[in-house]
Structure formats: C-alpha cells, structure tokens
Design an enzyme around this catalytic site. Structure first.
Site, short mmCIF file in Angstrom:
data_model
loop_
_atom_site.label_atom_id
_atom_site.label_comp_id
_atom_site.label_asym_id
_atom_site.label_seq_id
_atom_site.Cartn_x
_atom_site.Cartn_y
_atom_site.Cartn_z
N ASP A 1 0.86 -1.17 0.00
CA ASP A 1 0.00 0.00 0.00
C ASP A 1 0.91 1.23 0.00
O ASP A 1 1.87 1.28 0.77
CB ASP A 1 -0.90 0.00 1.25
CG ASP A 1 -2.05 0.98 1.13
OD1 ASP A 1 -1.80 2.18 0.94
OD2 ASP A 1 -3.21 0.53 1.23
N ASN B 1 -5.41 4.53 -12.81
CA ASN B 1 -4.95 3.16 -12.58
C ASN B 1 -5.76 2.13 -13.37
O ASN B 1 -5.90 0.98 -12.95
CB ASN B 1 -4.91 2.82 -11.10
CG ASN B 1 -6.28 2.91 -10.42
OD1 ASN B 1 -7.25 3.38 -11.02
ND2 ASN B 1 -6.37 2.46 -9.19
N ALA C 1 -12.38 -5.53 -6.27
CA ALA C 1 -12.28 -4.07 -6.21
C ALA C 1 -13.11 -3.43 -7.32
O ALA C 1 -14.26 -3.07 -7.13
CB ALA C 1 -10.82 -3.64 -6.28
N ARG C 2 -12.53 -3.33 -8.53
CA ARG C 2 -13.24 -2.81 -9.70
C ARG C 2 -12.74 -3.52 -10.95
O ARG C 2 -11.55 -3.82 -11.08
CB ARG C 2 -13.02 -1.30 -9.85
CG ARG C 2 -13.82 -0.43 -8.88
CD ARG C 2 -15.31 -0.49 -9.19
NE ARG C 2 -16.11 0.37 -8.33
CZ ARG C 2 -16.65 0.02 -7.18
NH1 ARG C 2 -16.45 -1.22 -6.72
NH2 ARG C 2 -17.38 0.86 -6.48
N GLU D 1 -20.65 -2.69 -15.55
CA GLU D 1 -21.50 -3.62 -14.82
C GLU D 1 -22.99 -3.43 -15.08
O GLU D 1 -23.76 -4.35 -14.97
CB GLU D 1 -21.22 -3.50 -13.32
CG GLU D 1 -19.87 -4.06 -12.91
CD GLU D 1 -19.73 -4.18 -11.41
OE1 GLU D 1 -20.58 -3.62 -10.68
OE2 GLU D 1 -18.78 -4.83 -10.95
N HIS E 1 -21.09 -9.56 -8.37
CA HIS E 1 -20.94 -8.44 -7.44
C HIS E 1 -21.78 -8.65 -6.17
O HIS E 1 -22.64 -7.84 -5.83
CB HIS E 1 -21.31 -7.11 -8.11
CG HIS E 1 -20.62 -5.94 -7.46
ND1 HIS E 1 -20.20 -4.84 -8.17
CD2 HIS E 1 -20.27 -5.69 -6.17
CE1 HIS E 1 -19.63 -3.97 -7.35
NE2 HIS E 1 -19.66 -4.48 -6.14
#
Length: 336
Positions: A175, A212, A234-235, A264, A296
């Site tokens: 991180d 990102n 996450a995504r 999505e 999800h």
C-alpha cells in the site's frame, strides 16, 4: 414528510429499509436501478438514494434538479456512478457510505481464493457429472504454509489479512500509505516482491479513472508465480482482461476469480441465454473452473446492508439538521 426514492432495493431488503427507518422518512422503494427509462419514479421526492451501477449522469441529474431534488446520496463506498461535475454545477449535495461490514467482502475473497487454491470448483464440477477420479491437477498446498499477498490494506484488506493470518498463512501487504494497524497483520513489502512470493494475490484498490486503469496488465502478471491465483473484488477496470486471458491460456497464472466487471450496468440483474455483451468476459467465463465469476455479491450480506441503510439514513438526518454530513463527497471546482 421528507420523501426519499431508493433505487435497487431487492425484495429481501425491503424489510430492512422499513425496520431501520427511525427518522420516519417517506420511502419510495424501487426494485430496479436508476436508469434513463425509470427516472420519472423520482418525481415528487426530496432526495434519492442510489447504489452501484445506478445512472446518475448529466441527463438524470438535470432532471432531478428540475424537480427540486437537491440530495443525491449513495449507499455505496464508490461514487463513480455519479457525475460529480454536474452535481457541483447544479449545487446538489452528494454523500456516501464510507464503510460497511468489511467482513462481507473479505469473506467472499477468501471463499473464492480457497476454491481456486484447493481446486474445489474443479472437483465439485467433476463429481456433478459423475467423475470421481482424482487427478494430479487436484493436488494442493495448504494455506497455513502459504503466502497471501494483499494489494490495498484498507479496512477490507486488513480484515482479509486477519482472517488469513488466523489460518496460519504468511500475509504480505502493499500500500502506498501503510498504517500501523495494517502492520499488525501484514508484512509490508514492495508490490514486485509481493507478486513474486504470493500464492494468492487479492486486490483492494480504489479505482481512479484515467489513473490506474488496467493496473493488472501483462507486466503485472509476468511478475506473479505461474502456480498462483488472483482475486479481484475491487473494480473491473483495474484488470486488463486480454492480458489476463493470455496469461491463463499460457499457464503463467493458475486461476482467477472476480466479483466485479467493466460496464457492470450491462450485466447485473440480467440473465443471458447467449453470449455476454463483453467478449473478453465471455472468454473468461469459458475458462471455468479455472476462472470463477460472481455477480458483485461482495457486500450482499445482512450486516453490510444494515450498515448501508443506517448510515444512509443518518446522512439524510445530519444534512437536514446541520446542512452537511460527515460523509459528504467533495465536489470538484467548476466554472459556471
């Protein structure tokens, strides 16, 4: 009476919204997500409460503003479904739920990771079709003597780390902003070192459009062990599906699990009898059971829902009594 139109309320969630309504708001519960087609359902409301994949773009926000709706809140951590520039221009208030039960997502991550790690999806699929043979492909390590890599050590990442650590695993973390709390459960290392050592890598990174996208690309995947697994809750935009498919087909990665996708809104809540609208996702689906896909459901638990509803109701109460909320979303500066 303050009226809130709430979108994306599943049938099993209705009682939670009613039972936790301690401020006695007038509720307009809509089962579908907010779209261009059903925006009229918000007419006559004072506020709307959204969830992920609701469409709060310029077109819909202009209509809400026209009808006098000044509060566009979401019961999610993420806010990428809301056009913040338009909200700022219209002087709309936006608030979110900054956190909910971190165990909801963390437990799903571990479930998916362990299914890949112990090959349970493969063997249960085999026995389902009558194949009870044991093959070398079913052979597995044990988690207590393995290494877990967690990229993004916020609340969910820390919770996942604590659970894996309780199982005896060595947990590495990466991180940009390491914390003392996270260091109780992870050994912080560089991302490259984490990728080179971890048997399971999980992503808990916020998605920043244009910054990102495709974090997981061919270079990222080349640094992972060929017998390791990747889990993304996450995504979807963080993963380059084309590079991922190539790595899986060339056996540079042992398996992948995801609970999130690009676009999505085109997928969730729908049943597809033929191919999926995203050809790369369709190709990943065909790689089952090496690839596991869930729709999800990371936050789809009772404790998480209760947190979302309670905090959302508190957000509305605070903005009405104090003019702001502790969970206000900072809107961008715009030139009017």
């Amino acid at each position: 009476m303050f009226k809130i139109t709430i979108y994306g309320v599943h049938s099993n969630e209705v009682n939670y919204f009613k039972r936790l309504n301690k401020y006695n708001y007038k509720l307009n519960l809509i089962s579908t997500l907010l779209t261009h087609e059903n925006i009229e359902t918000a007419k006559g409301s004072d506020a709307v409460l959204l969830r992920a994949n609701c469409i709060a773009d310029e077109q819909n926000l202009l209509k809400l503003n026209k009808w006098g709706i000044k509060y566009v809140f979401t019961r999610t951590v993420g806010i990428d479904h809301i056009n913040l520039e338009t909200a700022a221009k219209l002087n709309l208030k936006v608030a979110r739920v900054p956190a909910y039960s971190p165990y909801a997502v963390a437990e799903l991550v571990i479930t998916l990771g362990m299914m890949l790690f112990r090959h349970t999806a493969t063997v249960t699929n085999n026995t389902h079709i009558g194949n009870f043979a044991i093959s070398p492909e079913n052979f597995s390590k044990e988690i207590n003597s393995s290494v877990i890599g967690i990229i993004g050590t916020g609340k969910i990442g820390i919770t996942e780390a604590s659970l894996y650590k309780g199982m005896g695993a060595k947990v590495l973390g990466y991180d940009p902003y390491p914390t003392a709390k996270a260091s109780q459960y992870v050994d912080f290392v560089t991302q490259d070192e984490l990728l080179s050592k971890a048997d399971i890598v999980s992503l808990h990174v916020p998605y920043f459009p244009g910054q990102n996208d495709n974090l997981v690309n061919s270079e990222f995947l080349e640094k992972m062990k060929s017998d390791s697994f990747l889990v993304n809750t996450a995504r979807g935009e963080l993963v380059d599906n084309i590079a991922l498919i190539q790595a899986l087909r060339e056996e540079k990665l042992a398996g992948f699990a995801t609970d999130v996708f690009r676009d999505e809104g085109k997928l969730l809540g729908r049943i597809f009898k033929k191919n999926l609208p995203d050809p790369t996702l369709e190709e990943l689906r065909e790689l089952y059971p090496k690839v596991l896909i869930t729709p999800h459901i990371g936050s789809y638990t009772s404790p998480a829902l209760m947190d979302m509803v309670k905090i959302s109701y508190d957000n509305f109460h605070q903005v009405l009594t104090e003019g702001y909320t502790d969970n206000d979303v900072k809107l961008p500066s715009v030139l009017l």
